[in-house]
Design a protein around this motif. Structure first.
Motif, short mmCIF file in Angstrom:
data_model
loop_
_atom_site.label_atom_id
_atom_site.label_comp_id
_atom_site.label_asym_id
_atom_site.label_seq_id
_atom_site.Cartn_x
_atom_site.Cartn_y
_atom_site.Cartn_z
N MET A 1 58.46 51.89 -0.22
CA MET A 1 59.50 51.25 -1.20
C MET A 1 59.48 51.91 -2.47
O MET A 1 58.67 52.25 -3.22
N LYS A 2 60.74 52.13 -2.99
CA LYS A 2 61.01 52.83 -4.23
C LYS A 2 60.76 51.82 -5.38
O LYS A 2 60.91 50.34 -5.27
N ALA A 3 60.00 52.41 -6.31
CA ALA A 3 59.66 51.42 -7.36
C ALA A 3 60.01 52.20 -8.68
O ALA A 3 59.93 53.44 -8.68
N TRP A 4 60.12 51.70 -9.89
CA TRP A 4 60.28 52.20 -11.21
C TRP A 4 59.21 51.74 -12.05
O TRP A 4 58.72 50.75 -12.29
N GLN A 16 55.25 47.97 -13.32
CA GLN A 16 55.99 48.43 -12.28
C GLN A 16 56.98 47.54 -11.71
O GLN A 16 56.57 46.43 -11.28
N SER A 18 59.79 47.06 -8.74
CA SER A 18 60.47 47.70 -7.18
C SER A 18 62.00 47.68 -7.41
O SER A 18 62.55 46.82 -8.02
N MET A 19 62.54 48.79 -6.97
CA MET A 19 64.05 48.88 -7.00
C MET A 19 64.81 47.77 -6.31
O MET A 19 65.86 47.50 -6.85
N ARG A 20 64.01 47.27 -5.07
CA ARG A 20 64.89 46.23 -4.49
C ARG A 20 64.93 45.01 -5.45
O ARG A 20 65.88 44.20 -5.51
N ASN B 136 53.04 49.98 3.28
CA ASN B 136 54.23 49.24 2.89
C ASN B 136 54.47 48.15 4.17
O ASN B 136 55.46 47.45 4.22
#
Lengths: 344, 266
Positions: A1-4, A16, A18-20, B136
């Motif tokens: 899971m992509k996160a920023w 943090q 998450s991109m989603r 995940n």
């Protein structure tokens, strides 16, 4: 899971995302803005979209009455009411750990309705109608406190809150019917329209009053929202993490009451938004309570705004209460949820 | 990690009107593994829960470094002591990583939600419990053993010198029980964490416990090193069961063989 991950001031401030989640937030905001412009354009006479934008930005002034005085406050109120109802539902679902909870099911909305109908039947002609919201909010708060006190036994457990809430809601609904049956036709019509939930004749003072009420729950949710992420894992896990579960439950319940109560006060009994909005938000993205708040608010706003656009344009020249449409989608949705949760 | 003394002082615990634990004073040895055993309903879980402030004493105190738990802020306690409650349930859709992250809660603030340290410790907790590959995945898609490890990873991420576990091996098959207890044993031996847990299996308790505490009749029947205290008389008294105590052929720790019926081939 992509996160920023954001870290500022040598890590003193960090979070943090998450991109989603960010994508969902962005898309929902776009949808709301789009609907907002369409809502301003739509009505008994259609105003071209470019003229709506020019009017909003102040380049032309030809529609200042229709847009500025009639449509804009009503639309803003729809947005505020929808987001309040959605977040109120999200909070309740988290408190009682049941996906079927919402302010209308556990009696808060009934309390507000009871307050309002009492006001309409007894107060019309004696007290100014502008005080109706006060009666509704007071009704919601008193009901919530009553449910809370009756549920108390060395602390409040989620299941006791739900069961006692449902019981109280039933009593209040009986009370409302009683009052309606025993009053004259004019009062009955007024009460019915209010109960179904209408944004008709929304004014700027309604919008500012609602915004003022929002000043209480918004900062609380911003600071304490994260603690609910932990409490959703159970009371034991919350105590273990150092959360004072009982005071947390009380504070969040009051937030939910203020949100649902004010929404009911200014728009009547718009139902099922508190149930649907959190569910749609949970489907879209992460499970964390504090991250769900803005998404739920946006979805709630979209639902009520769409319902109100339909309500005031589909059956021209009649203005149907928006609550009819939220109930029309909401009731089947509730049955679907019951069905989906039957084995849990 | 710093030593923190956990003890009870004239502790009485009630469930409704009924006494569960009566006037009990005892101390958890530092940096050791302590295991509480006892019959069903003997109050061992109740005692463990009260030591983690999940249950208020009706009288007496639980002391953490000579201070009553009730006089310390609950968030401070959360930095010193973590408990894994029995049979916890996560909301639908929650992933391993999202769960483990919650363990950092006591160390965070509303504007400081994800420090570099948080990230490092969560990663470490997941690697220690061999969950990095599943981080995940939603919890409901994991096996019972993996799920239990995820919850333990969450308590590990809390980074506390004292770790309490309420029947951590329940619902696990034999292989996973050993895997889990080995992991806790390692944690104690390498990181010096004080571990207190409730176990049902007396033989596993004898094998992993430095200090065994047998609860019976609302108080401690006996406590000490398993090899000193586990006898057939003790088993008779605490569990109300006739048994023979042997020495474990591999570990040398006491092995409890219950008497009773069954196939006899020797």
């Amino acid at each position: 899971m992509k996160a920023w991950t954001i870290r500022l001031f040598q890590g003193k401030v960090s979070l943090q995302l998450s991109m989603r989640w960010l994508v969902a937030l962005f898309i929902l905001s776009l949808v709301l803005i789009g609907l907002f412009i369409i809502a301003l354009a739509a009505g008994s006479n259609w105003i071209p979209l470019h003229e709506v934008i020019l009017q909003l930005t102040g380049y032309i002034d030809t529609h200042s009455f229709v847009i500025g005085t009639l449509r804009l406050p009503r639309i803003l109120l729809a947005i505020l009411v929808g987001s309040s109802l959605g977040v109120a539902g999200l909070i309740l679902q988290a408190i009682v750990r049941n996906p079927l909870a919402s302010p209308d099911i556990i009696g808060i909305t009934s309390g507000a309705s009871f307050g309002a109908v009492t006001f309409i039947t007894l107060g019309t002609g004696i007290i100014s109608m502008q005080l109706l919201p006060v009666a509704a909010i007071a009704g919601g708060l008193c009901t919530a406190l009553l449910i809370y006190i009756i549920s108390w036994n060395k602390g409040v457990t989620p299941i006791r809150l739900v069961l006692i809430g449902i019981g109280i809601a039933a009593i209040l609904k009986a009370g409302i019917s009683f009052m309606i049956v025993f009053s004259n036709a004019v009062v009955t019509t007024k009460a019915y329209i209010w109960l179904t939930g209408s944004l008709y004749a929304a004014s700027w003072s309604d919008v500012s009053a609602m915004l003022l009420w929002m000043l209480i729950p918004v900062p609380i949710l911003l600071v304490l929202g994260r603690s609910m992420n932990v409490t959703e894992l159970g009371d034991d896990a919350a105590v273990n993490a150092g959360i004072r579960v009982q005071s947390q439950r009380f504070v969040f319940l009051m937030c939910s009451v203020i949100l649902a109560g004010t929404a009911a006060a200014y728009a009547g009994g718009i139902e099922f938004v508190g149930l649907m909005a959190p569910h749609i938000a949970k489907r879209l993205t992460v499970r964390a309570f504090n991250r769900l708040i803005p998404l739920t608010a946006l979805i709630g706003a979209i639902l009520v705004l769409v319902a109100d656009i339909i309500a005031r344009t589909m059956f021209l020249p009649r203005d149907i209460p928006a609550g009819v449409f939220t109930a029309a989608i909401g009731a089947p949705f509730f049955i679907y949820l019951l069905f989906h949760n039957r084995n849990r | 990690m710093i030593g923190l003394q956990l003890q009870t002082e004239q502790l009485t615990l009630n469930y409704g009107e009924q006494h569960i634990i009566d006037n009990l004073s005892f101390e958890i040895p530092l940096h050791k593994i302590t295991v509480l055993v006892g019959a069903n309903g003997s109050g061992k879980s109740t005692l463990l829960r009260s030591m983690a402030r999940l249950l208020k004493p009706s009288s007496g105190h639980v002391l953490l470094d000579d201070q009553s738990l009730q006089s310390i802020s609950t968030k401070e306690i959360a930095k010193k002591l973590a408990i894994l409650p029995q049979g916890p349930i996560a909301p639908e859709g929650l992933t391993v990583q999202q769960l483990v992250k919650q363990g950092r809660y006591p160390h965070q603030r509303w504007y400081q939600q994800w420090s570099g340290e948080d990230e490092h410790i969560v990663e470490q907790a997941m690697s220690a419990t061999q969950l990095l590959l599943f981080k995940n995945r939603p919890l409901e898609q994991l096996s019972g053993g993996q799920r239990q490890r995820a919850w333990i990873a969450m308590t590990l991420a809390q980074e506390t010198p004292i770790l309490l576990l309420d029947e951590p091996t329940t619902y696990l098959d034999m292989a996973h029980q050993i895997e889990l207890l080995d992991f806790l044993f390692e944690l104690n031996r390498t990181k010096n964490r004080t571990i207190v847990m409730v176990l049902h299996d007396l033989n596993l308790a004898c094998r992993y416990a430095d200090h065994l505490v047998a609860i019976h009749n609302k108080t401690i029947a006996t406590q000490g090193k398993p090899e000193h205290i586990v006898t057939s008389e003790m088993v008779q008294e605490v569990f109300g069961m006739a048994a023979i105590i042997h020495e474990d052929p591999f570990f040398g720790t006491p092995l409890c063989i219950p008497k009773g019926k069954g196939r006899r081939i020797k």
